[in-house]
Design an enzyme around this catalytic site. Structure first.
Site, mmCIF file in Angstrom:
data_model
loop_
_atom_site.group_PDB
_atom_site.id
_atom_site.type_symbol
_atom_site.label_atom_id
_atom_site.label_comp_id
_atom_site.label_asym_id
_atom_site.label_seq_id
_atom_site.Cartn_x
_atom_site.Cartn_y
_atom_site.Cartn_z
ATOM 1 N N LYS A 104 5.084 6.570 -9.885
ATOM 2 C CA LYS A 104 5.944 7.686 -9.819
ATOM 3 C C LYS A 104 7.349 7.461 -10.122
ATOM 4 O O LYS A 104 7.991 8.140 -10.989
ATOM 5 C CB LYS A 104 5.743 8.657 -8.387
ATOM 6 C CG LYS A 104 4.257 9.028 -8.218
ATOM 7 C CD LYS A 104 4.449 9.489 -6.842
ATOM 8 C CE LYS A 104 2.845 9.359 -6.269
ATOM 9 N NZ LYS A 104 2.704 9.721 -4.877
ATOM 10 N N THR B 297 1.262 3.585 -5.686
ATOM 11 C CA THR B 297 0.957 4.671 -6.662
ATOM 12 C C THR B 297 2.287 5.136 -6.780
ATOM 13 O O THR B 297 3.043 5.817 -7.736
ATOM 14 C CB THR B 297 0.126 5.749 -6.550
ATOM 15 O OG1 THR B 297 0.211 6.084 -5.147
ATOM 16 C CG2 THR B 297 -1.350 5.181 -6.929
ATOM 17 N N HIS C 40 -9.868 -0.571 -1.427
ATOM 18 C CA HIS C 40 -8.598 -0.135 -1.579
ATOM 19 C C HIS C 40 -7.537 -1.183 -0.799
ATOM 20 O O HIS C 40 -6.267 -0.752 -0.487
ATOM 21 C CB HIS C 40 -8.267 1.145 -0.900
ATOM 22 C CG HIS C 40 -8.680 2.302 -2.044
ATOM 23 N ND1 HIS C 40 -7.835 2.730 -2.951
ATOM 24 C CD2 HIS C 40 -9.576 2.924 -2.210
ATOM 25 C CE1 HIS C 40 -8.118 3.702 -3.580
ATOM 26 N NE2 HIS C 40 -9.537 3.800 -3.149
ATOM 27 N N LYS D 166 4.285 -3.395 4.433
ATOM 28 C CA LYS D 166 5.176 -2.778 3.440
ATOM 29 C C LYS D 166 6.643 -2.968 3.526
ATOM 30 O O LYS D 166 7.551 -2.896 2.800
ATOM 31 C CB LYS D 166 5.034 -1.088 3.606
ATOM 32 C CG LYS D 166 3.737 -0.498 3.037
ATOM 33 C CD LYS D 166 3.494 0.952 3.025
ATOM 34 C CE LYS D 166 2.127 1.547 2.787
ATOM 35 N NZ LYS D 166 2.090 1.712 1.175
ATOM 36 N N LYS E 14 7.188 6.033 1.951
ATOM 37 C CA LYS E 14 5.612 5.514 1.673
ATOM 38 C C LYS E 14 5.177 5.547 3.363
ATOM 39 O O LYS E 14 6.300 5.558 4.116
ATOM 40 C CB LYS E 14 5.478 4.072 1.228
ATOM 41 C CG LYS E 14 6.389 3.237 1.686
ATOM 42 C CD LYS E 14 6.272 1.597 0.919
ATOM 43 C CE LYS E 14 6.922 1.787 -0.524
ATOM 44 N NZ LYS E 14 5.879 1.588 -1.522
ATOM 45 N N ARG E 15 3.901 5.238 3.597
ATOM 46 C CA ARG E 15 3.477 5.336 4.898
ATOM 47 C C ARG E 15 4.547 4.199 5.826
ATOM 48 O O ARG E 15 4.509 3.131 5.025
ATOM 49 C CB ARG E 15 2.042 5.072 5.181
ATOM 50 C CG ARG E 15 1.153 6.131 4.737
ATOM 51 C CD ARG E 15 1.171 7.131 5.852
ATOM 52 N NE ARG E 15 0.703 6.706 7.057
ATOM 53 C CZ ARG E 15 -0.064 7.418 7.919
ATOM 54 N NH1 ARG E 15 -0.298 8.647 7.475
ATOM 55 N NH2 ARG E 15 -0.540 6.795 9.118
HETATM 56 C C1 LIG Z 1 2.547 8.828 -3.734
HETATM 57 C C2 LIG Z 1 2.870 9.112 -2.333
HETATM 58 C C3 LIG Z 1 1.978 7.971 -1.485
HETATM 59 C C4 LIG Z 1 1.618 6.584 -1.765
HETATM 60 O O1 LIG Z 1 2.873 5.781 -1.781
HETATM 61 P P1 LIG Z 1 2.686 4.089 -1.818
HETATM 62 O O2 LIG Z 1 4.406 3.787 -2.358
HETATM 63 O O3 LIG Z 1 1.994 3.706 -3.156
HETATM 64 O O4 LIG Z 1 2.167 3.712 -0.798
HETATM 65 C C5 LIG Z 1 2.092 8.398 -0.098
HETATM 66 N N1 LIG Z 1 2.534 9.624 0.145
HETATM 67 C C6 LIG Z 1 2.716 10.549 -0.488
HETATM 68 C C7 LIG Z 1 3.419 11.833 -0.157
HETATM 69 C C8 LIG Z 1 2.749 10.327 -1.948
HETATM 70 O O5 LIG Z 1 3.219 11.327 -2.825
#
Ligand SMILES: *Cc1c(COP(=O)(O)O)cnc(C)c1O
Length: 815
Positions: A663, A659, A361, A555, A549-550
């Site tokens: 979304k 991911t 990952h 990022k 995101k984190r």
């Molecule tokens: C989808 C999701 C992530 C992943 O987000 P990325 O932008 O791909 O890092 C992290 N936390 C939550 C709560 C999510 O729903």
């Protein structure tokens, strides 16, 4: 694809209301009159679970008795989100539920809101595991998710009066948790420590201590598949409540020490990136759940057999290692086969290698787990011996292949001091996959190059995906209805490529206007959500621009906040003409690992930039910034459908897939992003003209590293950037304190490892293009609709189909 059958419509609303009343009365001991929303939630959860129970039993029986190989998804994290709505949807009980709770005097929304979201994952990796088990069940593939039922999940995030992140424990089990079946009769013993002795020429491990692994089973219902799989999360229990002798000596702390030690194993989910603290406990956790799961699989597939023929094990189940966290399973299966079942080494190796596959990952070398041999030797002495032997065998195999000696050394699984889990996983399994095309390519070219050269056939790609049930159907009912209207069917929910059928409708202005109205309604709804949850006022007639995101340097939340500051300064000093300013609301959501200093400082900066901007009358109605606390699945489900512009701005070559990006595209946001991770594939599919691309690509990043990167040059070159950094350094966002962000500023100007400054100009420049398009709503929404129409590929159902074909070589159960 499996044949989709209609969900059984098992009960009427009246009957379902009676079932809820029954649960209230007999299981919870309250009358319908006494019941609160929290009571009704628990009762409804149990009532819907009862409806899934028979399908769960048949699925289990078919899994064991059928001839279809099952999938075991081993993951230290499952970020499931709230369960009730998903369970109702898949049980075909959504309408009955709505009516039933109204009959009981409640609003359905209040019941759904009473559920507490479990946080058994950090972010993308844990959410991927949750999407995958949803898709496996929906496709009718027999599968087990295996993980840990942490007592405390990811911390709850708040901000103090200075805007700093404050972490509070997430005791999600403090109230009744109605979904899990705790099954004391199918426990497993997991042992640690001690020593290895020779007895009759055989190695025998004499562990020092053991814990009891007790499974908690969660039902994983498929959507319209009539299948219900199992998520089995282990909780650690002590065999002894306390030491009576110590207790009688009044040594109360000593008396409970073994219990505390045992139960600590499943006490808390580790926030990723916390490296030093708790290493030992983390390894204990990994071994704990993997050992219990492997023994459990043997129990499930060879019931009651003392001498099972485990050469058939890889035909019964294939295990996917979700990152390196479960990789200790490779030596553990070797140990089980050799020590517990008497197989010789070669047979055991054949079985083991066939059983496992590994998903990588990351591309960040520091994120590849490496364990000190001393720690493994202390905790798992027998496993260390097995790892050494695997490592020797691997070297011999490479020599036979003619690999150069220095390369063989570079590839060592066991270095003497350390064990490299990614290398062990790559050698010890059948397949290795990255999680997006670009990532898989970089794994082969860079991170695991030697391995790919030696074993080219092992490597493959499976691009991540997200479940359309949770992230479209449940999160965005208005868009779902419109899609169903446009396509004339709701079959897209389990066949997301059908969204392609919307492409022609992007030329139909009336349809595009309906699409725009859905977005506006979602924005309106989010304004209410934000008022309820965060107490903030949002102007829905602004562009909703989101980065959730984190928090990680790679990022690049820094890039976004610097651009926001620059825009703020531009409006204030008139460089940006007031009439030209497109009103925007910028949302951030991000947790930082508690020990990650610069990440936490970035959060503090964002909060303080928000404070200054939101209180400045000069920019009122033009720019607002909100750092929303505690980003989780619930926030994602509410904010993503309301978002118009999504930020995916990581440095190229650093985000494995992402991911969140999927979304957003599926919910009709346009993306501003770099050529990183799955952004590349999203852009290819939705069309370059429907994606805001900026920044360096991987080759340009590499070239800049090679030439010696000097961030200060970029600071000097773009006055907008200089001004933004100067404002931070000068104390504008720290009430005049010039030291508040000194470490961050110094990092930007002297190090900036992820090249935020180098990409700033390109990022700032593309804003004009974004805003230009936004002033033409029909054009904007046409492009947004085309994002939806062309993102069907990013369903986790498709990811699972790829795993089935490329890695697992299995499929759905026969009906
Ligand atoms: C989808 C999701 C992530 C992943 O987000 P990325 O932008 O791909 O890092 C992290 N936390 C939550 C709560 C999510 O729903």
């Amino acid at each position: 694809m499996t044949e989709i059958t209609a969900p059984k419509s098992p009960v009427t609303a009246d009957q379902f209301a009676d079932e809820i009343r029954e649960q209230l009365k007999y299981a919870q001991g309250v009358t319908a009159e006494q019941a609160t929303a929290a009571d009704v939630y628990v009762a409804a959860a149990k009532a819907v679970r009862n409806h899934l129970q028979d399908a769960w039993f048949t699925t289990q029986a078919d899994t064991v008795n059928g001839n279809t190989k099952a999938v075991g998804y081993l993951s230290a994290e499952f970020l499931m989100g709230k369960q009730l709505e998903n369970a109702l949807l898949n049980a075909g009980l959504t309408d009955q539920f709505d009516e039933a709770v109204k009959a009981l005097g409640f609003e359905p929304k209040d019941i759904v809101d009473a559920e507490y979201e479990p946080g058994l994952g950090n972010g993308g990796l844990g959410r991927l595991a949750a999407c995958f088990i949803d898709s496996l069940a929906s496709l009718g593939v027999p599968a087990f998710g295996y993980g840990i039922q942490y007592r405390y999940g990811i911390f709850k995030q708040q901000f103090d009066e200075n805007g700093k992140q404050v972490e509070t424990p997430d005791y999600w089990l403090s109230n009744e948790e109605p979904w899990g079946h705790i099954d004391y009769n199918r426990d497993q013993k997991v042992s640690f420590g001690g020593e290895v002795v020779e007895e009759n020429g055989k190695k025998v491990w004499k562990p020092a201590w053991s814990v009891r692994a007790v499974p908690v089973d969660y039902l994983v219902p498929g959507y319209k598949s009539q299948r219900v799989n199992t998520l089995r999360l282990w909780t650690a229990r002590s065999y002894d409540e306390f030491d009576l002798l110590a207790f009688n000596r009044s040594e109360y702390m000593e008396a409970v020490e073994p219990k505390v030690k045992a139960e600590n194993i499943s006490k808390i989910l580790y926030p990723e990136d916390s490296t030093k603290v708790g290493k030992e406990l983390r390894l204990e956790q990994q071994y704990f759940f993997v050992s219990a799961s492997l023994h459990d699989a043997i129990r499930v597939f060879y019931p009651g057999q003392d001498k099972p023929d485990l050469t058939t094990f890889p035909d019964k189940i294939t295990f996917q290692l979700n990152d390196t966290h479960p990789v200790i399973g490779i030596p553990e299966l070797m140990r089980i086969l050799i020590d517990e079942y008497g197989y010789d080494w070669d047979t055991a190796w054949t079985i083991t290698q066939k059983t496992f596959n590994y998903t990588c990952h990351t591309l960040l070398p520091e994120a590849l787990e490496v364990w000190p041999s001393s720690l493994i030797g202390e905790l798992l002495p027998r496993h260390l011996e097995i790892i050494e032997k695997i490592s020797d065998q691997f070297k011999a195999e490479l020599r036979e292949k003619g690999v150069a000696e220095n390369t063989i050394n570079d590839m060592a699984i066991y270095t003497g001091d350390a064990v490299r889990m990614a290398y062990l996983a790559t050698y010890g399994g059948s397949h290795v996959n990255g999680v997006a095309e670009l990532h898989s390519q970089l794994l082969k070219d860079v991170t695991l190059k030697n391995f790919s050269d030696a074993y080219p056939d092992k490597f493959t790609n499976v691009t991540n995906g997200v479940t359309p049930r949770r992230f479209v159907k449940l999160a965005n009912p208005a868009l779902s209805d419109l899609i169903t209207e446009g396509l004339g069917t709701d079959k897209w929910v389990s066949d997301l490529e059908m969204l392609q059928g919307l492409v022609p409708l992007a030329q139909d202005d009336e349809f595009v206007k309906k699409f725009a109205a859905v977005k506006q309604a979602n924005k309106h709804a989010f304004v209410g959500f934000a008022k309820d949850h965060y107490g903030i006022d949002i102007d829905e007639n602004t562009m909703f621009n989101t980065m959730v995101k984190r928090l990680h340097e790679y990022k690049r939340q820094s890039l976004k906040i610097l651009a926001v500051i620059s825009r703020y300064a531009g409006i204030k000093n008139g460089t940006v003409a007031a009439d030209d300013v497109l009103p925007r609301t910028v949302f951030f959501g991000a947790k930082a690992a508690p020990g990650y200093y610069l990440a936490k400082m970035t959060i503090q900066l964002i909060n303080n930039v928000a404070r200054v901007i939101n209180n400045d009358p000069d920019v009122k109605g033009k720019l607002a910034v909100h750092m929303l606390p505690n980003y989780n699945i619930e926030m994602a489900q509410n904010l993503i459908p309301a978002t118009e512009l999504d930020e995916q701005i990581s440095q190229a070559g650093k985000e494995a897939s992402g991911t969140g990006n999927m979304k957003f595209a599926l919910n009709g946001a346009l993306t501003v992003g770099t050529l990183d991770g799955a952004n590349v594939e999203i852009r290819e599919r939705v069309g370059a003209e429907n994606f805001f691309l900026f920044g360096m690509n991987v080759d340009e990043v590499e070239a800049l590293y090679a030439n010696g990167y000097d961030p200060a040059k970029y600071y000097e070159a773009d006055p907008r950037l200089k001004q933004a950094i100067d404002l931070v350094a000068g104390g504008t966002f720290s009430e005049g304190d010039r030291n508040a962000y000194a470490p961050l500023v110094s990092d930007w100007l002297t190090k900036d490892w992820f090249m935020t400054l180098a990409d700033f100009t390109s990022y700032a420049n593309i804003q004009a293009k974004i805003e230009e398009l936004y002033t033409h709503p029909l054009d904007w929404n046409r492009k947004a609709l085309l994002n939806v129409a062309n993102s069907g590929f990013f369903s986790s159902d498709r990811s699972i189909e790829d795993y089935l074909e490329r890695i697992w070589h299995t499929g759905p159960l026969a009906d």
